[in-house]
Design a protein around this motif. Sequence first.
Motif, PDB file in Angstrom:
ATOM      1  N   ASN A  28     -40.732  -3.057 -51.639  1.00 28.71           N
ATOM      2  CA  ASN A  28     -41.193  -2.935 -53.022  1.00 28.71           C
ATOM      3  C   ASN A  28     -40.554  -3.987 -53.941  1.00 28.71           C
ATOM      4  O   ASN A  28     -41.199  -4.478 -54.875  1.00 28.71           O
ATOM      5  CB  ASN A  28     -40.888  -1.529 -53.551  1.00 28.71           C
ATOM      6  N   GLY A  29     -39.290  -4.317 -53.665  1.00 20.88           N
ATOM      7  CA  GLY A  29     -38.616  -5.309 -54.514  1.00 20.88           C
ATOM      8  C   GLY A  29     -38.644  -6.709 -53.948  1.00 20.88           C
ATOM      9  O   GLY A  29     -37.840  -7.562 -54.353  1.00 20.88           O
ATOM     10  N   MET A  30     -39.551  -6.979 -53.040  1.00 15.20           N
ATOM     11  CA  MET A  30     -39.638  -8.297 -52.398  1.00 15.20           C
ATOM     12  C   MET A  30     -40.901  -9.026 -52.806  1.00 15.20           C
ATOM     13  O   MET A  30     -41.873  -8.422 -53.269  1.00 15.20           O
ATOM     14  CB  MET A  30     -39.614  -8.153 -50.869  1.00 15.20           C
ATOM     15  N   GLU A  31     -40.864 -10.319 -52.584  1.00 19.21           N
ATOM     16  CA  GLU A  31     -42.037 -11.158 -52.798  1.00 19.21           C
ATOM     17  C   GLU A  31     -42.586 -11.614 -51.449  1.00 19.21           C
ATOM     18  O   GLU A  31     -41.841 -11.753 -50.485  1.00 19.21           O
ATOM     19  CB  GLU A  31     -41.670 -12.392 -53.647  1.00 19.21           C
ATOM     20  N   GLY A  32     -43.888 -11.844 -51.411  1.00 11.32           N
ATOM     21  CA  GLY A  32     -44.517 -12.370 -50.200  1.00 11.32           C
ATOM     22  C   GLY A  32     -44.327 -11.470 -48.984  1.00 11.32           C
ATOM     23  O   GLY A  32     -44.072 -11.963 -47.875  1.00 11.32           O
ATOM     24  N   VAL A  33     -44.434 -10.164 -49.159  1.00 13.73           N
ATOM     25  CA  VAL A  33     -44.192  -9.206 -48.067  1.00 13.73           C
ATOM     26  C   VAL A  33     -45.329  -9.257 -47.051  1.00 13.73           C
ATOM     27  O   VAL A  33     -46.515  -9.281 -47.405  1.00 13.73           O
ATOM     28  CB  VAL A  33     -44.039  -7.782 -48.632  1.00 13.73           C
ATOM     29  N   ARG A  34     -44.935  -9.263 -45.798  1.00 22.92           N
ATOM     30  CA  ARG A  34     -45.910  -9.167 -44.706  1.00 22.92           C
ATOM     31  C   ARG A  34     -45.430  -8.066 -43.753  1.00 22.92           C
ATOM     32  O   ARG A  34     -44.332  -8.135 -43.203  1.00 22.92           O
ATOM     33  CB  ARG A  34     -46.041 -10.497 -43.965  1.00 22.92           C
ATOM     34  N   ILE A  35     -46.271  -7.058 -43.578  1.00 22.18           N
ATOM     35  CA  ILE A  35     -45.931  -5.912 -42.727  1.00 22.18           C
ATOM     36  C   ILE A  35     -46.744  -5.988 -41.442  1.00 22.18           C
ATOM     37  O   ILE A  35     -47.970  -6.152 -41.465  1.00 22.18           O
ATOM     38  CB  ILE A  35     -46.222  -4.584 -43.456  1.00 22.18           C
ATOM     39  N   GLY A  36     -46.034  -5.907 -40.335  1.00 20.78           N
ATOM     40  CA  GLY A  36     -46.705  -5.978 -39.041  1.00 20.78           C
ATOM     41  C   GLY A  36     -47.446  -4.693 -38.706  1.00 20.78           C
ATOM     42  O   GLY A  36     -47.306  -3.664 -39.370  1.00 20.78           O
ATOM     43  N   LYS A  37     -48.240  -4.761 -37.649  1.00 21.09           N
ATOM     44  CA  LYS A  37     -48.995  -3.592 -37.202  1.00 21.09           C
ATOM     45  C   LYS A  37     -48.049  -2.553 -36.591  1.00 21.09           C
ATOM     46  O   LYS A  37     -47.197  -2.871 -35.778  1.00 21.09           O
ATOM     47  CB  LYS A  37     -50.039  -4.015 -36.162  1.00 21.09           C
ATOM     48  N   GLY A  38     -48.178  -1.319 -37.026  1.00 23.84           N
ATOM     49  CA  GLY A  38     -47.335  -0.252 -36.500  1.00 23.84           C
ATOM     50  C   GLY A  38     -47.645   0.061 -35.050  1.00 23.84           C
ATOM     51  O   GLY A  38     -48.797  -0.070 -34.599  1.00 23.84           O
ATOM     52  N   THR A  39     -46.628   0.464 -34.308  1.00 22.27           N
ATOM     53  CA  THR A  39     -46.811   0.792 -32.897  1.00 22.27           C
ATOM     54  C   THR A  39     -46.138   2.126 -32.582  1.00 22.27           C
ATOM     55  O   THR A  39     -45.100   2.472 -33.152  1.00 22.27           O
ATOM     56  CB  THR A  39     -46.206  -0.291 -31.984  1.00 22.27           C
ATOM     57  N   GLU A  40     -46.732   2.876 -31.670  1.00 24.50           N
ATOM     58  CA  GLU A  40     -46.131   4.108 -31.166  1.00 24.50           C
ATOM     59  C   GLU A  40     -45.242   3.755 -29.975  1.00 24.50           C
ATOM     60  O   GLU A  40     -45.727   3.269 -28.960  1.00 24.50           O
ATOM     61  CB  GLU A  40     -47.208   5.106 -30.762  1.00 24.50           C
ATOM     62  N   CYS A  41     -43.951   3.975 -30.114  1.00 22.26           N
ATOM     63  CA  CYS A  41     -43.013   3.629 -29.048  1.00 22.26           C
ATOM     64  C   CYS A  41     -42.700   4.859 -28.207  1.00 22.26           C
ATOM     65  O   CYS A  41     -42.951   5.988 -28.623  1.00 22.26           O
ATOM     66  CB  CYS A  41     -41.727   3.042 -29.644  1.00 22.26           C
ATOM     67  N   LYS A  42     -42.138   4.620 -27.021  1.00 20.62           N
ATOM     68  CA  LYS A  42     -41.825   5.707 -26.086  1.00 20.62           C
ATOM     69  C   LYS A  42     -40.406   5.539 -25.552  1.00 20.62           C
ATOM     70  O   LYS A  42     -40.201   4.976 -24.469  1.00 20.62           O
ATOM     71  CB  LYS A  42     -42.829   5.712 -24.928  1.00 20.62           C
ATOM     72  N   PRO A  43     -39.430   6.019 -26.298  1.00 21.80           N
ATOM     73  CA  PRO A  43     -38.039   5.931 -25.820  1.00 21.80           C
ATOM     74  C   PRO A  43     -37.842   6.755 -24.546  1.00 21.80           C
ATOM     75  O   PRO A  43     -38.587   7.707 -24.274  1.00 21.80           O
ATOM     76  CB  PRO A  43     -37.225   6.515 -26.986  1.00 21.80           C
ATOM     77  N   ALA A  44     -36.809   6.390 -23.785  1.00 15.46           N
ATOM     78  CA  ALA A  44     -36.559   7.074 -22.516  1.00 15.46           C
ATOM     79  C   ALA A  44     -36.006   8.477 -22.710  1.00 15.46           C
ATOM     80  O   ALA A  44     -36.090   9.303 -21.807  1.00 15.46           O
ATOM     81  CB  ALA A  44     -35.587   6.245 -21.673  1.00 15.46           C
ATOM     82  N   ASN A  45     -35.439   8.780 -23.862  1.00  8.78           N
ATOM     83  CA  ASN A  45     -34.837  10.090 -24.091  1.00  8.78           C
ATOM     84  C   ASN A  45     -35.929  11.157 -24.226  1.00  8.78           C
ATOM     85  O   ASN A  45     -36.771  11.089 -25.127  1.00  8.78           O
ATOM     86  CB  ASN A  45     -33.986  10.053 -25.361  1.00  8.78           C
ATOM     87  N   PRO A  46     -35.946  12.178 -23.336  1.00  9.56           N
ATOM     88  CA  PRO A  46     -36.992  13.213 -23.403  1.00  9.56           C
ATOM     89  C   PRO A  46     -36.886  14.111 -24.626  1.00  9.56           C
ATOM     90  O   PRO A  46     -37.827  14.846 -24.933  1.00  9.56           O
ATOM     91  CB  PRO A  46     -36.779  14.014 -22.114  1.00  9.56           C
ATOM     92  N   ASN A  47     -35.750  14.071 -25.325  1.00 13.03           N
ATOM     93  CA  ASN A  47     -35.598  14.890 -26.527  1.00 13.03           C
ATOM     94  C   ASN A  47     -36.330  14.311 -27.730  1.00 13.03           C
ATOM     95  O   ASN A  47     -36.391  14.947 -28.779  1.00 13.03           O
ATOM     96  CB  ASN A  47     -34.118  15.058 -26.866  1.00 13.03           C
ATOM     97  N   ILE A  48     -36.860  13.114 -27.581  1.00 15.33           N
ATOM     98  CA  ILE A  48     -37.616  12.478 -28.662  1.00 15.33           C
ATOM     99  C   ILE A  48     -39.095  12.757 -28.436  1.00 15.33           C
ATOM    100  O   ILE A  48     -39.684  12.338 -27.448  1.00 15.33           O
ATOM    101  CB  ILE A  48     -37.344  10.964 -28.722  1.00 15.33           C
ATOM    102  N   LYS A  49     -39.694  13.466 -29.360  1.00 16.39           N
ATOM    103  CA  LYS A  49     -41.092  13.893 -29.242  1.00 16.39           C
ATOM    104  C   LYS A  49     -42.067  12.781 -29.621  1.00 16.39           C
ATOM    105  O   LYS A  49     -43.130  12.639 -29.018  1.00 16.39           O
ATOM    106  CB  LYS A  49     -41.297  15.126 -30.137  1.00 16.39           C
ATOM    107  N   ALA A  50     -41.718  12.015 -30.653  1.00 18.01           N
ATOM    108  CA  ALA A  50     -42.601  10.941 -31.123  1.00 18.01           C
ATOM    109  C   ALA A  50     -41.761   9.823 -31.710  1.00 18.01           C
ATOM    110  O   ALA A  50     -40.649  10.046 -32.186  1.00 18.01           O
ATOM    111  CB  ALA A  50     -43.589  11.466 -32.157  1.00 18.01           C
ATOM    112  N   CYS A  51     -42.327   8.605 -31.670  1.00 14.45           N
ATOM    113  CA  CYS A  51     -41.621   7.435 -32.186  1.00 14.45           C
ATOM    114  C   CYS A  51     -42.640   6.473 -32.775  1.00 14.45           C
ATOM    115  O   CYS A  51     -43.736   6.292 -32.226  1.00 14.45           O
ATOM    116  CB  CYS A  51     -40.828   6.775 -31.055  1.00 14.45           C
TER     117      CYS A  51
END
Length: 252
Positions: A166-189
Amino acid sequence: MSQQYGPPPGPPPAPAPAPGGWGPGPSRPNHPPKSSKLPWIIMAGAIVAVLLVAVGVVLLVTGKDDGKSAAEKSPEPLGTMYTPSPTPTPNDSKGPNDVGVEVGYGVWFTPSKGWLPDWDKTKAGKNYILQKFSTRGIIDGYYWVRQTTLYDAKGLAEHLVDIESNGMEGVRIGKGTECKPANPNIKACYALTYTGTWVSKTGKKVAMQGFVTAYQDQFDRVTASDAALKTTVYQRRVNELTYMNNTLIKSF
């Protein structure tokens, strides 16, 4: 003249003679006599019907229809529609991978060498900075971990990127990705990257490159790492951000 309806005038007709002409025969009843057995038949049928209803009620109550009494029937197992399964309780106690800085919900991370706690203690979560010692208040990067139950992983990652850029100039945001960490306790990333130019209060401009990764556990509690470095040092020090992030993942 008014009409009147009734029997014709004169004496009533004489009764018909009895057979053989000896005079009037005996009077005959208009209906045949009822049998005295009929009330008993009706009563017996009613008694049988009452007995059948009583037997059905006994079978329904005692469970005789399947050959077992109510006491002999086994109770419904846990987890059926009659007895819901108990809700699991999160275990947030310290484990073997919980080293360094405790964030919350049983999640920790280990700061890289040279990274120091942020001097601003009013910030939520845990924020560590890579300070440029030649100038007070100017940093080369930060690694900030925050938690919430108000967003899912994707929602918190997008929210934090909006705040940081919000406080930056010329912001470029990349495409979001769903990641899959190896830890089974993580439901979503969910992970996002961004670049932009930060503008200080004095007008000084610093090109920055960062990422936000949010992790949702089995109890829908979300922990997000919000990290950024000056573009001039990013390639040389991004491995330090990766190291801290990996210790965070192992801690879940």
